[in-house]
Design an enzyme around this catalytic site. Structure first.
Site, PDB file in Angstrom:
ATOM      1  N   HIS A  85      35.193  30.710  47.557  1.00 37.64           N
ATOM      2  CA  HIS A  85      34.929  32.150  47.683  1.00 37.64           C
ATOM      3  C   HIS A  85      33.995  32.661  46.576  1.00 37.64           C
ATOM      4  CE1 HIS A  85      38.555  33.071  45.021  1.00 37.64           C
ATOM      5  NE2 HIS A  85      37.793  34.075  44.653  1.00 37.64           N
ATOM      6  N   ASP A 227      40.051  25.806  48.285  1.00 36.94           N
ATOM      7  CA  ASP A 227      39.086  26.839  47.875  1.00 36.94           C
ATOM      8  C   ASP A 227      38.192  26.340  46.726  1.00 36.94           C
ATOM      9  OD1 ASP A 227      37.723  29.166  47.365  1.00 36.94           O
ATOM     10  OD2 ASP A 227      39.497  30.446  47.321  1.00 36.94           O
ATOM     11  N   SER A 655      39.082  33.430  39.010  1.00 34.60           N
ATOM     12  CA  SER A 655      38.796  32.557  40.143  1.00 34.60           C
ATOM     13  C   SER A 655      37.810  31.487  39.720  1.00 34.60           C
ATOM     14  CB  SER A 655      38.202  33.353  41.291  1.00 34.60           C
ATOM     15  OG  SER A 655      39.228  33.891  42.057  1.00 34.60           O
TER      16      SER A 655
HETATM   17  N1  ARG Z   1      42.566  37.189  46.478  1.00 36.90           N
HETATM   18  C1  ARG Z   1      41.538  36.394  45.861  1.00 36.90           C
HETATM   19  C2  ARG Z   1      40.847  37.254  44.808  1.00 36.90           C
HETATM   20  O1  ARG Z   1      41.242  38.232  44.460  1.00 36.90           O
HETATM   21  C3  ARG Z   1      40.614  35.766  46.832  1.00 36.90           C
HETATM   22  C4  ARG Z   1      39.650  36.666  47.538  1.00 36.90           C
HETATM   23  C5  ARG Z   1      38.742  35.986  48.518  1.00 36.90           C
HETATM   24  N2  ARG Z   1      39.423  35.579  49.735  1.00 36.90           N
HETATM   25  C6  ARG Z   1      39.623  36.386  50.818  1.00 36.90           C
HETATM   26  N3  ARG Z   1      40.291  35.916  51.846  1.00 36.90           N
HETATM   27  N4  ARG Z   1      39.172  37.608  50.887  1.00 36.90           N
HETATM   28  O2  ARG Z   1      39.756  37.624  44.638  1.00 36.90           O
HETATM   29  N1  GLU Z   2      40.939  35.661  43.595  1.00 37.50           N
HETATM   30  C1  GLU Z   2      40.832  36.277  42.298  1.00 37.50           C
HETATM   31  C2  GLU Z   2      39.383  36.152  41.784  1.00 37.50           C
HETATM   32  O1  GLU Z   2      38.457  36.135  42.577  1.00 37.50           O
HETATM   33  C3  GLU Z   2      41.840  35.711  41.362  1.00 37.50           C
HETATM   34  C4  GLU Z   2      43.193  36.167  41.768  1.00 37.50           C
HETATM   35  C5  GLU Z   2      43.843  37.106  40.747  1.00 37.50           C
HETATM   36  O2  GLU Z   2      43.559  38.303  40.753  1.00 37.50           O
HETATM   37  O3  GLU Z   2      44.666  36.598  39.994  1.00 37.50           O
HETATM   38  O4  GLU Z   2      39.118  36.193  40.613  1.00 37.50           O
END
Ligand code: ARG
Ligand code: GLU
Length: 721
Positions: A85, A227, A655
């Site tokens: 991502h 991922d 991330s």
């Molecule tokens: N929750 C993760 C973060 O905060 C992954 C976001 C990307 N993935 C998604 N399905 N939108 O950023």
């Molecule tokens: N998916 C998040 C990112 O893109 C990390 C998840 C979190 O917030 O801990 O940085």
């Protein structure tokens, strides 16, 4: 054993405010603040192995990847791992109908096949230096008591450049310096950074692995997503940062991570180095309530409506489903986070927790005769109360209209074109028309559907008008009542019928025969302008509170630092490099329910649903599963590991971060958090909060067995012992 118990006991008494595993620690303070605890938990390294101001250490293998992610170097030839991502934009950029790398994945089978990515950078942190005295001395020259320079990146980075001198920056290509404020502006650190701008895509799994579970599983554990993506840093012949060139060569990095094939057991030590973006550990109880009752509540309410409207259209039409899948994902990401945060605020009594902290400070300040700390708290309480209405209006405007409706992004700067038309200046007219066309295409691109924007804008404008008193709405909205009897649906239809941006036909007609009148009376432009003007007005009005707030916040945090001594506290995340440590561990999400720490390919197959794009499993992966062809990557029980979770304290920006074992070897790549743990941005939740990590063995398995790119493994240092 005795010794470690002793260390633990000492630690518990010396460090009263931090609970186990809490904290995003600054590397230069690690030794004095946390090192003993880390060793007690199992760390086998010395402090200088992790961070050494004099020579290469683990920190030199960690990079800022692109705008908001972390990455890690894993080979002497500059190979970098991050999340799928995080590389998504680049993978998408290179994708066409013929070569759909998002769907099918991409693997360079030689260096020549690696794909350049204009605009993508990777940044190393070369030096970290505390500069609090220097900055405070400079700030003393300040005459304006309301100056915000103490937090201003522009001002602080100016100081950094002055400190190192023009000469230094010019003789070190790609090097920049910055000073960041910590603890609300009570401390300052300077970072010397080196940025490489030739970063090439080496490989990415198909989305059915790299994004498996998509939005349904986002922020969720147990998780089954691979991922990750692979890039390579290139430099000029001297190893210096340089713009893309065919003659560039793979970077010889100072440091790269060894990779452990041994895997993890529950309770194993784990640590993560990365660039967490933003936390609010030092919220007062009033700000906790404000976040819940205004920010998050508005966001949840409005996005629910928006996503529902979007989803209805997506389910009706497969074309729209593809067009809007990324927008839908973007919307749900912050939405789910807001729900999880509000859940934690209530379930874990965050208001009470923060209030106890405040009361403790007040009692201490009274005893020490330091009235400024109680005063700062009163100020914060007052400001939160005073900004209530403005903040609510701003959040509703932002979520419902400014971000929620796509057509508010129509070009609104009509004056140059109006002038050109009136002066009959054909050249400028052509230029301006071209700008308008570009602006139109920027929002009405291949992923835009009028039907969706219409539907969403009807729903959201109604909600806006329901929530905001009529006299606090932009005055242009009066036309809805005066000309359309308050009927929002008719009004929106009218915008699309009459605006030059309402359809391709409308735009082409205008282009063929542009007129001043059409521009000045265009209802979509007028609507968009009204929304943007209102946004500017509200932003300015709120900024008036920001100064007072920031000064009081700084004082409050200063009080806490004095009371606890700096030792016991970590500063809020601010996208600077941090370390968090903890243990690999499952958790109990609710009474009598338990989630383990490790997921496997069995779970991927359990979730498989060929009729739901989020849970499609690629044939090749199924074949490997059937044959149990896992090579050296399997668990001792024969299963194939996919992801694991740990008690480490992470947030957005982490991330792509390297997850390391007690020897500092790479065991996984961080990519998410469980939704029960997102409240940790305000208050760490030892029993709930987990970082979600793709197991490095799954990464290697996909590269090797799935993609057949095993040549990449040859440049890595794989550790079996
Ligand atoms: N929750 C993760 C973060 O905060 C992954 C976001 C990307 N993935 C998604 N399905 N939108 O950023
Ligand atoms: N998916 C998040 C990112 O893109 C990390 C998840 C979190 O917030 O801990 O940085």
């Amino acid at each position: 054993m005795k010794k470690s118990i002793l260390i633990l006991l000492v630690a518990l008494f010396v460090l009263p405010t931090t609970k186990a595993d809490e904290g995003m620690w600054l590397l230069p303070l690690l030794k004095q603040q946390k090192f003993a605890e880390m060793q007690a938990l199992g760390l086998k390294l010395q402090d200088f192995d992790i961070y050494d101001p004099e020579s290469a250490s683990l920190k030199d293998g960690v990079v800022i990847f692109g705008g908001g992610c972390t990455g890690e170097v894993v080979s002497p030839d500059g190979l970098v791992l991050t999340n799928h991502h995080c590389g998504y934009g680049q993978i998408q950029q290179h994708s066409t109908v013929e070569h759909d790398y998002l769907t099918d994945g991409f693997w360079a089978m030689s260096r020549e096949q690696e794909l350049p990515n204009p605009g993508l950078t990777v940044t190393f942190i070369d030096q970290i230096e505390e500069v609090t005295d220097y900055v405070k001395k400079e700030l003393e020259k300040e005459t304006d008591p309301n100056s915000m320079n103490f937090l201003s990146p522009k001002y602080l980075n100016g100081l950094a450049a002055e400190k190192v001198g023009e000469q230094f920056l010019q003789s070190n290509p790609g090097t920049s310096v910055e000073i960041r404020a910590f603890y609300g502006g009570n401390k300052y650190y300077m970072f010397t950074k080196k940025t490489y701008s030739d970063v090439r895509l080496v490989g990415a799994p198909p989305s059915s692995i790299g994004k498996f579970g998509a939005d349904t599983d986002n922020w969720m554990w147990p998780r089954h997503t691979g991922d990750f993506s692979v890039f390579r840093i290139y430099a000029d012949a001297h190893g210096n940062p340089a713009a893309y060139s065919e003659t560039n060569v793979p970077l010889r990095p100072k440091r790269w991570f060894k990779i452990s094939l041994k895997g993890v057991e529950e309770n194993d030590f784990a640590m993560i180095i990365g660039f967490p973006g933003r936390t609010n550990k030092y919220y007062t109880s009033w700000e906790v309530a404000e976040r819940r009752d205004i920010d998050n509540t508005v966001r949840i309410n409005i996005r629910e409506l928006r996503q529902q409207a979007m989803l209805e259209e997506m389910l009706k039409d497969p074309k729209i489903r593809i067009q809007y899948s990324s927008k839908y994902a973007g919307s749900t990401n912050a939405y789910k986070n807001a729900i999880g945060t509000n859940w934690a605020i209530d379930k874990r009594s965050f208001e009470q927790v923060k209030k106890e902290e405040q009361d403790k400070l007040i009692a201490w300040a009274n005893k020490m005769n330091k009235p400024e700390y109680s005063k700062a708290l009163n100020t914060l309480e007052q400001i939160v109360s005073d900004r209530k209405d403005l903040r609510f209006r701003n959040w509703v405007l932002d979520e419902a209209l400014a971000r929620g409706i796509e057509f508010v992004r129509v070009p609104t700067n009509i004056q140059p074109l109006v002038d050109a038309l009136q002066k009959k200046d054909k050249t400028v007219q052509q230029e301006q028309l071209l700008l308008f066309e570009k602006g139109y295409q920027r929002f009405a691109d291949k992923d835009y559907a009028i039907a969706v924007d219409k539907k969403i804008s009807k729903v959201l404008l109604k909600e806006y008008r329901r929530l905001i008193p009529i006299n606090a709405q932009p005055s242009y909205f009066n036309v809805i009542d005066q000309k359309f009897k308050g009927n929002v649906d008719l009004f929106i239809e009218h915008l699309f019928d009459k605006s030059i941006f309402g359809s391709d036909d409308n735009f082409n007609r205008f282009k063929a025969k542009p007129s001043v009148k059409a521009l000045q009376e265009d209802p979509m432009i007028l609507f968009a302008k009204a929304v943007m003007d209102e946004r500017n007005t509200l932003t300015k009005a709120i900024a008036d509170f920001d100064t007072g707030y920031s000064i009081a916040h700084r004082t409050y945090v200063k009080g806490l630092l004095e009371m606890y001594q700096e030792k016991a506290n970590f500063p809020d995340a601010n996208s600077s490099i941090r370390l968090t440590y903890g243990q690999v561990k499952g958790y109990e999400p609710r009474d009598c329910d338990y989630y383990g720490h490790q997921t496997t390919l069995e779970g991927v197959m359990e979730k498989e649903d060929p009729n739901n794009w989020e849970f499609v499993v690629p044939d090749k992966l199924k074949a490997l599963y059937k044959a149990q062809d896992y090579g050296p990557y399997k668990l001792s029980n024969g299963k194939m590991p996919v992801a694991f979770c740990a008690t480490t304290h992470t947030t957005g920006g982490n991330s792509g971060s390297p997850v390391l074992n007690a020897n500092g070897e790479l065991i996984g790549i961080n990519f998410d958090r469980n939704w029960e743990g997102v409240g940790g941005d305000i208050q760490y939740l030892p029993d709930y909060q987990r970082s979600i990590i793709v197991d490095i063995r799954y990464v290697l398995f996909v590269i090797d067995k799935y993609a057949g790119a095993s040549y990449l493994l040859k440049e890595m240092e794989l550790m079996n012992q």
